[in-house]
Design a protein around this motif. Structure first.
Motif, PDB file in Angstrom:
ATOM      1  N   UNK A 120      10.857   7.683   1.304  1.00  0.00           N
ATOM      2  CA  UNK A 120       9.738   6.760   1.460  1.00  0.00           C
ATOM      3  C   UNK A 120      10.294   5.420   1.932  1.00  0.00           C
ATOM      4  N   UNK A 121       9.689   4.861   2.959  1.00  0.00           N
ATOM      5  CA  UNK A 121      10.171   3.604   3.536  1.00  0.00           C
ATOM      6  C   UNK A 121       9.221   2.458   3.237  1.00  0.00           C
ATOM      7  N   UNK A 122       9.774   1.290   3.011  1.00  0.00           N
ATOM      8  CA  UNK A 122       8.980   0.062   2.944  1.00  0.00           C
ATOM      9  C   UNK A 122       8.926  -0.524   4.353  1.00  0.00           C
ATOM     10  N   UNK A 160       0.823   8.240  -6.743  1.00  0.00           N
ATOM     11  CA  UNK A 160       1.954   8.798  -7.503  1.00  0.00           C
ATOM     12  C   UNK A 160       3.272   8.140  -7.096  1.00  0.00           C
ATOM     13  N   UNK A 161       3.372   7.749  -5.823  1.00  0.00           N
ATOM     14  CA  UNK A 161       4.593   7.077  -5.357  1.00  0.00           C
ATOM     15  C   UNK A 161       4.734   5.700  -5.997  1.00  0.00           C
ATOM     16  N   UNK A 162       3.629   4.981  -6.077  1.00  0.00           N
ATOM     17  CA  UNK A 162       3.652   3.633  -6.645  1.00  0.00           C
ATOM     18  C   UNK A 162       3.962   3.632  -8.141  1.00  0.00           C
ATOM     19  N   UNK A 163       3.781   4.804  -8.773  1.00  0.00           N
ATOM     20  CA  UNK A 163       4.003   4.904 -10.212  1.00  0.00           C
ATOM     21  C   UNK A 163       5.393   5.401 -10.578  1.00  0.00           C
ATOM     22  N   UNK A 185       4.089   1.716   2.542  1.00  0.00           N
ATOM     23  CA  UNK A 185       5.085   2.727   2.190  1.00  0.00           C
ATOM     24  C   UNK A 185       4.691   4.079   2.763  1.00  0.00           C
ATOM     25  N   UNK A 186       5.593   4.658   3.554  1.00  0.00           N
ATOM     26  CA  UNK A 186       5.300   5.926   4.210  1.00  0.00           C
ATOM     27  C   UNK A 186       6.611   6.637   4.531  1.00  0.00           C
ATOM     28  N   UNK A 245       0.836  -1.204   0.000  1.00  0.00           N
ATOM     29  CA  UNK A 245       0.000   0.000   0.000  1.00  0.00           C
ATOM     30  C   UNK A 245       0.870   1.253   0.000  1.00  0.00           C
ATOM     31  N   UNK A 246       0.456   2.246  -0.800  1.00  0.00           N
ATOM     32  CA  UNK A 246       1.166   3.516  -0.829  1.00  0.00           C
ATOM     33  C   UNK A 246       0.384   4.543  -1.619  1.00  0.00           C
TER      34      UNK A 246
END
Length: 430
Positions: free
Chosen positions: A310-312, A43-46, A93-94, A39-40
């Motif tokens: 951004x951290x996993x 725009x970050x996931x892209x 992801x945060x 989950x994130x």
């Protein structure tokens, strides 16, 4: 009778077939058919490096990842709602910022202190991902930058001037530049809000006890002399003309022209801006600029802000905990992250990162950065911090609607109000 029995059998067979089809369809939508859920923000996931690492993993393991992409402007609210309803992904992801408090870190996430890849993290990326007790919360898999004071070295050389190494030197440099007709600092006060955090970072990064007390609502900005010193310095700089005559009208779109034309000599920004937003068609190009610390009267030797990453993060209560940890190890493999970050302009998050592009401005200043860099602290760790709110407080000061103590009080009022809205216990109204 035979025909009737035959019809019944046919109906039962049809029902079984339909149930079988529904079951297959359910399985394709079920999270069990995926290796992991991640989950994130949408725009970050892209981002290209994210899609690259996802595709690499799916190819290597022949199993799909379920990407839960939430619209950016709804992310914090929608993600926290899903968590409250028990819909916690395997990997989340945060950024390590104040909003992370919404997600009950200690209850939901696995501390990664002992993972094999930790030793490959750079000091700054590892520091960014730690909580106040030193626990590593996530794998920093993101682009990074270095923020500081970027200056026109060609222009300074032509004027016989040198970059500053202390606050006193910086103040003299600004005054000399103003006296001979240059705008010392491009300060885009119209809508740009990041500059203030560079001054606040050293106050709280260098004294974690102050941060802890502030976040427990035991003290306020008004109780910290260094905060007042910063506000006073910014106020004086504006009054002395160090920001130029139009700084209240100048915004994001004006920085490139002011810096590229040489009208403004310095600006507080980050290195990747020069590669993504700086117009090379002006008098000065990227090769004319260099980096020194940012000075705002809170650290005598100045400061650099490390990148926000951004951290996993891994759901420690997941049935797929081991798979999630293995996924992070896959992402942290030099072979894999170098493919993902190939050609990306970023400061390295991993010691083995070689395929990315690093700015010469940063590499030339590496000794100074090593001595004066702080992990991003104000914007990420102060509960209730809002860059927009801080900017609004300073705008009141710039427009002479308040004075320095009044500006500090506004910063406190906005921060405390936002922390209360977030439901932080120590800021709830009694």
């Amino acid at each position: 009778m035979k025909n009737k029995r035959f019809c019944v059998i046919l109906m039962l067979a049809a029902m079984l077939f339909m149930t079988s089809c529904d079951g297959a369809k359910g399985k394709s939508d079920n999270t069990e058919s995926y290796a992991l859920t991640i989950m994130g923000r949408k725009s970050d996931m892209e981002k290209s490096y994210m899609t690259s690492i996802f595709e690499q993993y799916e190819t290597a393991y022949k199993k799909k990842l379920k990407i839960i992409a939430i619209e950016d402007d709804e992310f914090e609210k929608d993600a926290s709602k899903k968590f409250s309803e028990g819909e916690v992904p395997d990997v989340f992801m945060h950024f390590n910022n104040a909003d992370l408090n919404r997600f009950d870190v200690s209850e939901n996430f696995y501390y990664l202190n002992n993972e094999s890849w930790v030793s490959d993290l750079t000091n700054s990326s590892r520091a960014y991902c730690k909580d106040s007790k030193g626990n590593l919360l996530g794998l920093p898999f993101w682009e990074s930058s270095v923020s500081g004071c970027f200056y026109n070295k060609t222009l300074l050389d032509s004027l016989g001037l040198k970059p500053a190494t202390t606050q006193a030197e910086f103040d003299v440099l600004c005054q000399v530049l103003a006296d001979i007709g240059y705008t010392p600092i491009c300060w885009p006060a119209n809508g740009c809000t990041w500059m203030f955090q560079f001054g606040l970072d050293p106050i709280f990064a260098d004294d974690p006890s102050l941060l802890e007390k502030l976040n427990k609502n035991e003290i306020s900005y008004s109780d910290i002399p260094a905060v007042k010193n910063m506000v006073q310095w910014i106020s004086d700089a504006a009054d002395k003309g160090w920001f130029g005559s139009n700084y209240l009208e100048n915004g994001w779109s004006d920085i490139s022209l002011l810096m590229g034309s040489g009208k403004a000599v310095m600006t507080f920004i980050w290195d990747t801006w020069f590669y993504t937003d700086f117009d090379q068609g002006n008098k000065y190009s990227i090769d004319d600029f260099a980096l020194m610390p940012a000075f705002m009267n809170t650290a005598d030797s100045g400061t650099y802000e490390g990148g926000n990453l951004n951290m996993m993060m891994v759901n420690k209560n997941s049935d797929r905990l081991k798979t999630a940890l293995d996924f992070l190890s896959f992402c942290a493999s030099s072979e894999n992250y170098n493919i993902a970050f190939d050609g990306i302009s970023t400061v390295s998050c991993f010691k083995g990162q070689t395929s990315n592009i690093q700015s010469p401005m940063v590499t030339d200043a590496k000794i100074s950065i090593a001595e004066n860099e702080r992990v991003s602290t104000a914007a990420t760790r102060i509960i209730g911090y809002s860059a927009d709110d801080v900017s609004a407080a300073f705008r009141s000061l710039f427009l002479e609607k308040t004075d320095v103590p009044g500006c500090v009080k506004l910063m406190d009022d906005y921060r405390i109000g936002e922390a209360g809205k977030q439901g932080i216990d120590s800021f709830k109204k009694q």
